[in-house]
Design an enzyme around this catalytic site. Structure first.
Site, PDB file in Angstrom:
ATOM      1  N   HIS A 261      20.205 -43.886  -6.905  1.00 11.01           N
ATOM      2  CA  HIS A 261      19.579 -42.694  -6.333  1.00 11.01           C
ATOM      3  C   HIS A 261      20.564 -41.534  -6.380  1.00 11.01           C
ATOM      4  O   HIS A 261      21.759 -41.726  -6.191  1.00 11.01           O
ATOM      5  CB  HIS A 261      19.148 -42.945  -4.875  1.00 11.01           C
ATOM      6  CG  HIS A 261      18.125 -41.971  -4.416  1.00 11.01           C
ATOM      7  ND1 HIS A 261      18.452 -40.740  -3.918  1.00 11.01           N
ATOM      8  CD2 HIS A 261      16.776 -42.027  -4.439  1.00 11.01           C
ATOM      9  CE1 HIS A 261      17.348 -40.088  -3.635  1.00 11.01           C
ATOM     10  NE2 HIS A 261      16.310 -40.852  -3.947  1.00 11.01           N
ATOM     11  N   ASP A 312      11.385 -47.533  -4.857  1.00 14.34           N
ATOM     12  CA  ASP A 312      10.466 -48.012  -5.888  1.00 14.34           C
ATOM     13  C   ASP A 312      10.628 -49.491  -6.226  1.00 14.34           C
ATOM     14  O   ASP A 312       9.770 -50.051  -6.911  1.00 14.34           O
ATOM     15  CB  ASP A 312      10.630 -47.177  -7.163  1.00 14.34           C
ATOM     16  CG  ASP A 312      10.094 -45.773  -6.983  1.00 14.34           C
ATOM     17  OD1 ASP A 312       9.059 -45.627  -6.318  1.00 14.34           O
ATOM     18  OD2 ASP A 312      10.714 -44.822  -7.488  1.00 14.34           O
TER      19      ASP A 312
HETATM   20  N1  CMC Z   1      20.774 -49.084 -13.623  1.00 15.69           N
HETATM   21  C1  CMC Z   1      21.967 -49.163 -14.221  1.00 15.69           C
HETATM   22  N2  CMC Z   1      22.923 -48.227 -14.042  1.00 15.69           N
HETATM   23  C2  CMC Z   1      22.640 -47.206 -13.232  1.00 15.69           C
HETATM   24  C3  CMC Z   1      21.413 -47.079 -12.567  1.00 15.69           C
HETATM   25  C4  CMC Z   1      20.463 -48.068 -12.789  1.00 15.69           C
HETATM   26  N3  CMC Z   1      19.265 -47.998 -12.200  1.00 15.69           N
HETATM   27  N4  CMC Z   1      21.431 -45.963 -11.818  1.00 15.69           N
HETATM   28  C5  CMC Z   1      22.625 -45.404 -11.997  1.00 15.69           C
HETATM   29  N5  CMC Z   1      23.353 -46.135 -12.856  1.00 15.69           N
HETATM   30  C6  CMC Z   1      24.703 -45.861 -13.313  1.00 15.69           C
HETATM   31  C7  CMC Z   1      24.628 -44.903 -14.498  1.00 15.69           C
HETATM   32  O1  CMC Z   1      24.526 -45.591 -15.719  1.00 15.69           O
HETATM   33  C8  CMC Z   1      25.917 -44.164 -14.354  1.00 15.69           C
HETATM   34  O2  CMC Z   1      26.970 -44.982 -14.811  1.00 15.69           O
HETATM   35  P1  CMC Z   1      28.183 -44.370 -15.674  1.00 15.69           P
HETATM   36  O3  CMC Z   1      28.819 -43.377 -14.737  1.00 15.69           O
HETATM   37  O4  CMC Z   1      28.988 -45.552 -15.985  1.00 15.69           O
HETATM   38  O5  CMC Z   1      27.535 -43.714 -16.844  1.00 15.69           O
HETATM   39  C9  CMC Z   1      26.100 -44.038 -12.849  1.00 15.69           C
HETATM   40  O6  CMC Z   1      25.390 -45.137 -12.293  1.00 15.69           O
HETATM   41  C10 CMC Z   1      25.520 -42.737 -12.285  1.00 15.69           C
HETATM   42  O7  CMC Z   1      24.154 -42.669 -12.653  1.00 15.69           O
HETATM   43  P2  CMC Z   1      23.361 -41.354 -12.990  1.00 15.69           P
HETATM   44  O8  CMC Z   1      22.157 -41.710 -13.805  1.00 15.69           O
HETATM   45  O9  CMC Z   1      24.287 -40.323 -13.542  1.00 15.69           O
HETATM   46  O10 CMC Z   1      22.941 -40.923 -11.544  1.00 15.69           O
HETATM   47  P3  CMC Z   1      21.895 -39.824 -11.212  1.00 15.69           P
HETATM   48  O11 CMC Z   1      22.176 -39.377  -9.853  1.00 15.69           O
HETATM   49  O12 CMC Z   1      21.852 -38.782 -12.266  1.00 15.69           O
HETATM   50  O13 CMC Z   1      20.532 -40.619 -11.346  1.00 15.69           O
HETATM   51  C11 CMC Z   1      18.688 -41.969 -10.962  1.00 15.69           C
HETATM   52  C12 CMC Z   1      19.804 -41.141 -10.314  1.00 15.69           C
HETATM   53  C13 CMC Z   1      17.679 -42.333  -9.887  1.00 15.69           C
HETATM   54  C14 CMC Z   1      17.973 -41.126 -12.031  1.00 15.69           C
HETATM   55  C15 CMC Z   1      19.293 -43.237 -11.596  1.00 15.69           C
HETATM   56  O14 CMC Z   1      19.914 -44.017 -10.620  1.00 15.69           O
HETATM   57  C16 CMC Z   1      18.250 -44.045 -12.364  1.00 15.69           C
HETATM   58  O15 CMC Z   1      17.977 -43.745 -13.522  1.00 15.69           O
HETATM   59  N6  CMC Z   1      17.646 -45.075 -11.719  1.00 15.69           N
HETATM   60  C17 CMC Z   1      16.573 -45.836 -12.342  1.00 15.69           C
HETATM   61  C18 CMC Z   1      15.252 -45.110 -12.183  1.00 15.69           C
HETATM   62  C19 CMC Z   1      14.743 -45.126 -10.761  1.00 15.69           C
HETATM   63  O16 CMC Z   1      14.745 -46.151 -10.115  1.00 15.69           O
HETATM   64  N7  CMC Z   1      14.244 -43.978 -10.281  1.00 15.69           N
HETATM   65  C20 CMC Z   1      13.674 -43.835  -8.922  1.00 15.69           C
HETATM   66  C21 CMC Z   1      14.495 -42.918  -8.085  1.00 15.69           C
HETATM   67  S1  CMC Z   1      14.199 -42.974  -6.316  1.00 15.69           S
HETATM   68  C22 CMC Z   1      12.563 -42.736  -5.966  1.00 15.69           C
HETATM   69  C23 CMC Z   1      11.869 -41.731  -6.773  1.00 15.69           C
HETATM   70  O17 CMC Z   1      12.160 -40.565  -6.736  1.00 15.69           O
HETATM   71  O18 CMC Z   1      10.956 -42.162  -7.463  1.00 15.69           O
END
Ligand code: CMC
Length: 375
Positions: A261, A312
């Site tokens: 998140h 989710d």
């Molecule tokens: N699986 C694997 N690695 C992850 C995940 C994940 N779900 N989430 C974050 N990471 C890793 C990411 O690869 C990155 O690693 P590195 O620094 O080594 O490249 C690090 O954690 C930071 O992640 P980010 O994507 O830069 O973080 P963000 O704040 O931009 O993204 C997010 C947040 C929700 C988009 C992301 O965690 C994600 O893609 N999660 C999966 C999709 C998801 O479950 N979305 C629902 C969000 S909450 C409810 C809603 O709004 O629907």
């Protein structure tokens, strides 16, 4: 004019003020209008939460009854919408049908040309009331089934389940579903809410903001994650397979859906509430396969990446246990979040300033123009 630091994805940027919901990652809490969602899940209902978000205070009994009656009165859809659903291509994606249905609904709203506060509250109530029918009718028609008309003896959430599935849910299912709607109702400046606020900040209308919000919610990094999380659990299949599956997915840099998140790094309070409910529901139904598989995915993600589930993840297997079709999970998120979206758009319009950030330009400047024949 003030200039601010660039932050990719606007991470950490304060893009506006709000009194609607408070996301507090330090305390791992979420408050709606000052009330902790843990309290709201225990003592309230989705209808009461929608009132709270829209009006800024908890209703008295009389106000609550009046609000519920209004929602019931507005539940059904104009026949022209039902006819329009019959023209949609077979097997259309439910989120696309909801987006188109909302755009069509706008054309038939008696307040469509009135952007005043009072008209916007009326439009908010109408859209909260009608989203369940938009989702259930379009889904059933698209799959060649008869529509099921609303039953005004049922609450908001349970009536949706009835219209979608054609049978009344038992009281326990209806309660868990209602709690999930409360958890989904609002969440600060999340992407879909923000896009709805950007849309109305041009003095556009609430329905245009809803269409923008639905399109934004659809993506798998946002609301689309609950559907992807369930597809992932199906791919994992069994608790025995879960550890190896996650390790392999991480090794190939796959995103694990329903995890991580932008705001909560130590836990999403909504996920705590719903994981507990998911465990209880699995035991009650005597079907623990998904909960057990999910628990192993969770512990491996925590051990390997220190990343925890978001809202989710538990909703995915809760809705699956309720027998809901997977492609309807993100529309359910919208069915709840429409209360937050409309509250935010009204807050934006009540004290509006155009939302228009700067871009950091990184391309070339002052190139010599060469006429086409000489390129
Ligand atoms: N699986 C694997 N690695 C992850 C995940 C994940 N779900 N989430 C974050 N990471 C890793 C990411 O690869 C990155 O690693 P590195 O620094 O080594 O490249 C690090 O954690 C930071 O992640 P980010 O994507 O830069 O973080 P963000 O704040 O931009 O993204 C997010 C947040 C929700 C988009 C992301 O965690 C994600 O893609 N999660 C999966 C999709 C998801 O479950 N979305 C629902 C969000 S909450 C409810 C809603 O709004 O629907």
């Amino acid at each position: 004019m003030k200039t601010a630091e660039y932050s990719p994805g606007l991470e950490g940027i304060i893009a506006g003020t709000t009194t609607i919901s408070h996301v507090n990652p330090d305390l791992c809490s979420l408050m709606y209008r000052g009330y902790d969602i843990r309290e709201l899940v225990k003592h309230s209902s989705f209808e009461e939460v929608a009132y709270l978000l829209l009006k800024g205070k908890l209703p008295t009994q009389g106000e609550y009854d009046e609000f519920c009656a209004l929602l019931k009165q507005e539940r059904d859809l104009p026949d022209v919408l039902v006819d329009a659903f019959k023209t949609f291509p077979k097997n259309s994606v439910p989120m696309d049908m909801l987006r188109t249905g909302t755009a069509l609904l706008a054309l038939h709203d008696p307040d469509k040309d009135d952007n005043s506060h009072d008209a916007n509250v009326r439009k908010a109530i109408r859209s909260i009331a009608k989203f369940p029918a938009l989702i259930a009718y379009s889904y059933r028609i698209n799959r060649g089934q008869e529509i099921v008309k609303p039953d005004n003896g049922l609450g908001h959430g349970e009536n949706f389940l009835y219209m979608l599935q054609g049978k009344k849910p038992d009281a326990y299912m209806a309660h868990v579903f209602d709690c999930s709607l409360i958890c989904y109702a609002d969440h600060g400046f999340n992407a879909s809410t923000f896009s709805s606020r950007v849309t109305v900040s041009t003095l556009s209308d609430i329905y245009s903001g809803l269409v923008a919000a639905i399109g934004t919610l659809k993506g798998p990094l946002h609301g689309g994650a609950n559907e992807e999380a369930m597809k992932m659990l199906q791919e994992v299949g069994t608790p025995e397979n879960a550890e190896a599956w996650v390790i392999d997915a991480l090794a190939t840099k796959k995103k694990i859906m329903g995890f991580g998140h932008r705001e909560y790094k130590n836990g999403d309070p909504r996920a705590f509430i719903l994981t507990e409910m998911g465990a209880e529901m699995s035991e009650k139904l005597g079907d623990t396969q998904w909960y057990k598989t999910a628990s192993i995915v969770e512990s491996v993600m925590h051990r390997e990446k220190n990343i925890v589930p978001n809202v989710d993840f538990p909703t995915s297997y809760i809705y699956y246990l309720m027998g809901l079709p997977i492609e309807i999970y993100t529309p359910i998120f919208a069915l709840a979040r429409v209360s937050g979206w409309t509250a935010h758009m009204i807050e934006q319009l009540d004290n509006n300033r155009l939302i228009r950030p700067k871009a950091l330009y990184e391309g070339p400047d002052h190139l010599d123009f060469v006429v086409r024949a000489q390129r």
